[in-house]
Design a protein around this motif. Structure first.
Motif, PDB file in Angstrom:
ATOM      1  N   ASP A   1       0.830  -1.161   0.058  1.00 38.93           N
ATOM      2  CA  ASP A   1       0.097  -0.045  -0.018  1.00 38.93           C
ATOM      3  C   ASP A   1       0.761   1.331   0.011  1.00 38.93           C
ATOM      4  O   ASP A   1       0.335   2.268  -0.407  1.00 38.93           O
ATOM      5  N   LEU A   2       2.088   1.369   0.619  1.00 44.50           N
ATOM      6  CA  LEU A   2       3.080   2.469   0.609  1.00 44.50           C
ATOM      7  C   LEU A   2       3.305   2.645  -0.718  1.00 44.50           C
ATOM      8  O   LEU A   2       3.577   4.113  -1.226  1.00 44.50           O
ATOM      9  N   VAL A   3       3.524   1.594  -1.820  1.00 39.72           N
ATOM     10  CA  VAL A   3       3.898   2.003  -2.960  1.00 39.72           C
ATOM     11  C   VAL A   3       2.590   2.906  -3.792  1.00 39.72           C
ATOM     12  O   VAL A   3       2.803   3.864  -4.422  1.00 39.72           O
ATOM     13  N   THR A   4       1.306   2.444  -3.410  1.00 43.96           N
ATOM     14  CA  THR A   4       0.233   2.975  -3.980  1.00 43.96           C
ATOM     15  C   THR A   4       0.141   4.483  -3.591  1.00 43.96           C
ATOM     16  O   THR A   4      -0.055   5.193  -4.214  1.00 43.96           O
ATOM     17  N   ILE A   5       0.508   4.623  -2.273  1.00 45.47           N
ATOM     18  CA  ILE A   5       0.403   5.993  -1.782  1.00 45.47           C
ATOM     19  C   ILE A   5       1.518   6.861  -2.466  1.00 45.47           C
ATOM     20  O   ILE A   5       1.081   7.943  -2.859  1.00 45.47           O
ATOM     21  N   GLN A   6       2.633   6.385  -2.555  1.00 43.38           N
ATOM     22  CA  GLN A   6       3.757   7.199  -3.145  1.00 43.38           C
ATOM     23  C   GLN A   6       3.639   7.459  -4.612  1.00 43.38           C
ATOM     24  O   GLN A   6       3.801   8.660  -4.970  1.00 43.38           O
ATOM     25  N   THR A   7       2.897   6.333  -5.331  1.00 43.99           N
ATOM     26  CA  THR A   7       2.749   6.472  -6.635  1.00 43.99           C
ATOM     27  C   THR A   7       1.557   7.605  -6.939  1.00 43.99           C
ATOM     28  O   THR A   7       1.740   8.396  -7.892  1.00 43.99           O
ATOM     29  N   ASP A   8       0.535   7.840  -6.153  1.00 45.45           N
ATOM     30  CA  ASP A   8      -0.170   8.609  -6.002  1.00 45.45           C
ATOM     31  C   ASP A   8       0.274  10.055  -5.709  1.00 45.45           C
ATOM     32  O   ASP A   8      -0.186  11.048  -6.503  1.00 45.45           O
ATOM     33  N   GLY A   9       0.978  10.396  -4.535  1.00 46.84           N
ATOM     34  CA  GLY A   9       1.237  11.358  -4.121  1.00 46.84           C
ATOM     35  C   GLY A   9       2.349  12.208  -4.731  1.00 46.84           C
ATOM     36  O   GLY A   9       2.416  13.521  -4.882  1.00 46.84           O
ATOM     37  N   ASP A  10       3.481  11.349  -5.012  1.00 47.14           N
ATOM     38  CA  ASP A  10       4.597  12.147  -5.627  1.00 47.14           C
ATOM     39  C   ASP A  10       4.514  12.804  -6.879  1.00 47.14           C
ATOM     40  O   ASP A  10       5.064  14.128  -6.926  1.00 47.14           O
ATOM     41  N   PRO A  11       3.825  12.616  -7.892  1.00 47.86           N
ATOM     42  CA  PRO A  11       3.284  13.590  -8.787  1.00 47.86           C
ATOM     43  C   PRO A  11       2.752  14.827  -8.626  1.00 47.86           C
ATOM     44  O   PRO A  11       2.991  15.839  -9.122  1.00 47.86           O
ATOM     45  N   LYS A  12       1.962  14.543  -7.558  1.00 47.07           N
ATOM     46  CA  LYS A  12       1.169  15.908  -7.142  1.00 47.07           C
ATOM     47  C   LYS A  12       1.992  16.621  -6.404  1.00 47.07           C
ATOM     48  O   LYS A  12       1.914  17.943  -6.488  1.00 47.07           O
ATOM     49  N   VAL A  13       3.120  16.295  -5.625  1.00 40.99           N
ATOM     50  CA  VAL A  13       4.147  17.062  -4.876  1.00 40.99           C
ATOM     51  C   VAL A  13       4.983  17.879  -6.227  1.00 40.99           C
ATOM     52  O   VAL A  13       5.148  18.799  -6.310  1.00 40.99           O
ATOM     53  N   GLU A  14       5.353  16.962  -7.090  1.00 44.29           N
ATOM     54  CA  GLU A  14       6.018  17.422  -8.494  1.00 44.29           C
ATOM     55  C   GLU A  14       5.189  18.744  -9.052  1.00 44.29           C
ATOM     56  O   GLU A  14       6.068  19.386  -9.560  1.00 44.29           O
ATOM     57  N   SER A  15       3.979  18.386  -9.047  1.00 42.31           N
ATOM     58  CA  SER A  15       3.283  19.493 -10.017  1.00 42.31           C
ATOM     59  C   SER A  15       2.933  20.792  -9.006  1.00 42.31           C
ATOM     60  O   SER A  15       2.390  21.794  -9.468  1.00 42.31           O
ATOM     61  N   GLY A  16       3.107  20.813  -7.716  1.00 39.43           N
ATOM     62  CA  GLY A  16       2.915  21.856  -6.733  1.00 39.43           C
ATOM     63  C   GLY A  16       3.847  23.012  -6.799  1.00 39.43           C
ATOM     64  O   GLY A  16       4.898  22.898  -7.468  1.00 39.43           O
ATOM     65  N   ILE A  17       3.669  23.909  -5.928  1.00 37.46           N
ATOM     66  CA  ILE A  17       4.416  25.060  -5.725  1.00 37.46           C
ATOM     67  C   ILE A  17       5.570  24.720  -4.490  1.00 37.46           C
ATOM     68  O   ILE A  17       5.033  24.661  -3.460  1.00 37.46           O
ATOM     69  N   ARG A  18       6.801  25.068  -4.851  1.00 34.67           N
ATOM     70  CA  ARG A  18       7.714  24.604  -3.917  1.00 34.67           C
ATOM     71  C   ARG A  18       7.386  25.453  -2.661  1.00 34.67           C
ATOM     72  O   ARG A  18       7.485  26.811  -2.900  1.00 34.67           O
ATOM     73  N   TYR A  19       7.544  25.186  -1.491  1.00 35.74           N
ATOM     74  CA  TYR A  19       7.603  23.714  -0.901  1.00 35.74           C
ATOM     75  C   TYR A  19       6.070  23.380  -0.721  1.00 35.74           C
ATOM     76  O   TYR A  19       5.170  23.843  -0.218  1.00 35.74           O
ATOM     77  N   VAL A  20       5.995  21.850  -1.100  1.00 36.94           N
ATOM     78  CA  VAL A  20       4.794  21.296  -0.976  1.00 36.94           C
ATOM     79  C   VAL A  20       5.003  20.474   0.209  1.00 36.94           C
ATOM     80  O   VAL A  20       5.791  19.621   0.386  1.00 36.94           O
ATOM     81  N   HIS A  21       4.120  20.662   1.166  1.00 33.58           N
ATOM     82  CA  HIS A  21       4.127  19.821   2.470  1.00 33.58           C
ATOM     83  C   HIS A  21       2.863  18.676   2.365  1.00 33.58           C
ATOM     84  O   HIS A  21       1.981  18.921   1.613  1.00 33.58           O
ATOM     85  N   VAL A  22       3.228  17.580   3.192  1.00 32.89           N
ATOM     86  CA  VAL A  22       2.429  16.446   2.959  1.00 32.89           C
ATOM     87  C   VAL A  22       1.728  16.133   4.182  1.00 32.89           C
ATOM     88  O   VAL A  22       2.606  15.864   5.265  1.00 32.89           O
ATOM     89  N   ILE A  23       0.294  15.989   4.480  1.00 29.21           N
ATOM     90  CA  ILE A  23      -0.271  15.704   5.788  1.00 29.21           C
ATOM     91  C   ILE A  23      -0.685  14.233   5.417  1.00 29.21           C
ATOM     92  O   ILE A  23      -1.454  14.132   4.774  1.00 29.21           O
ATOM     93  N   VAL A  24      -0.224  13.333   6.159  1.00 27.06           N
ATOM     94  CA  VAL A  24      -0.613  11.911   6.242  1.00 27.06           C
ATOM     95  C   VAL A  24      -1.430  11.642   7.431  1.00 27.06           C
ATOM     96  O   VAL A  24      -0.910  11.556   8.500  1.00 27.06           O
ATOM     97  N   ASP A  25      -2.864  11.419   7.306  1.00 27.03           N
ATOM     98  CA  ASP A  25      -3.757  11.135   8.332  1.00 27.03           C
ATOM     99  C   ASP A  25      -3.726   9.604   8.419  1.00 27.03           C
ATOM    100  O   ASP A  25      -4.495   8.988   7.529  1.00 27.03           O
ATOM    101  N   THR A  26      -3.500   9.061   9.540  1.00 31.12           N
ATOM    102  CA  THR A  26      -3.499   7.668   9.847  1.00 31.12           C
ATOM    103  C   THR A  26      -4.281   7.348  10.854  1.00 31.12           C
ATOM    104  O   THR A  26      -4.236   6.179  11.498  1.00 31.12           O
TER     105      THR A  26
END
Length: 132
Positions: free
Chosen positions: A31-56
């Motif tokens: 599942d970590l692969v799925t999460i990274q595969t989805d999130g990483d391109p969004k981070v790359e498309s964002g405006i520096r710095y992109v912060h990520v909140i992961v609600d577990t």
């Protein structure tokens, strides 16, 4: 356990600046692969710095073998990535998530609520305009 799958949602909390990822249910290493595969391109498309909140907070089970988890985590080479904030109250999950993210070369902070996480990011990055 058969038939139980991780639930995942992802959206911009602050457009192009703070990505919110919510993970619920049982989590397996893949599942970590799925999460990274989805999130990483969004981070790359964002405006520096992109912060990520992961609600577990609604994760019901998770793998505890750090070696297996580290094998599936990709190291980040992005210069756009800011802080990764993990919302967790389970101490083992706090430890595993924090350790994994550090091993992946990212800055991490563990908090217990969304408000606490958003406040932390705003304190670290004064270019963030929080919704009112």
């Amino acid at each position: 356990m058969h038939g139980k799958i991780m639930l995942y949602e992802c959206h911009w909390y602050v457009d192009q600046r703070i990505l919110y990822q919510k993970i619920s249910g049982p989590v397996v290493a893949q599942d970590l692969v799925t999460i990274q595969t989805d999130g990483d391109p969004k981070v790359e498309s964002g405006i520096r710095y992109v912060h990520v909140i992961v609600d577990t907070l609604e994760v019901t089970s998770f793998p505890i073998n750090l070696g297996d988890l580290n094998k599936v985590m990709r190291r980040t080479s992005s210069d756009k990535r800011g802080w990764t904030v993990i919302i967790a109250t389970n101490r083992m999950l706090q430890f595993l998530a924090s350790t994994l993210i550090q091993l992946a070369g990212m800055r991490v902070r563990v908090v217990s609520t969304l408000d606490e996480g958003v406040t932390f990011i705003a304190q670290q990055d004064n270019t963030i305009q929080l919704p009112v």
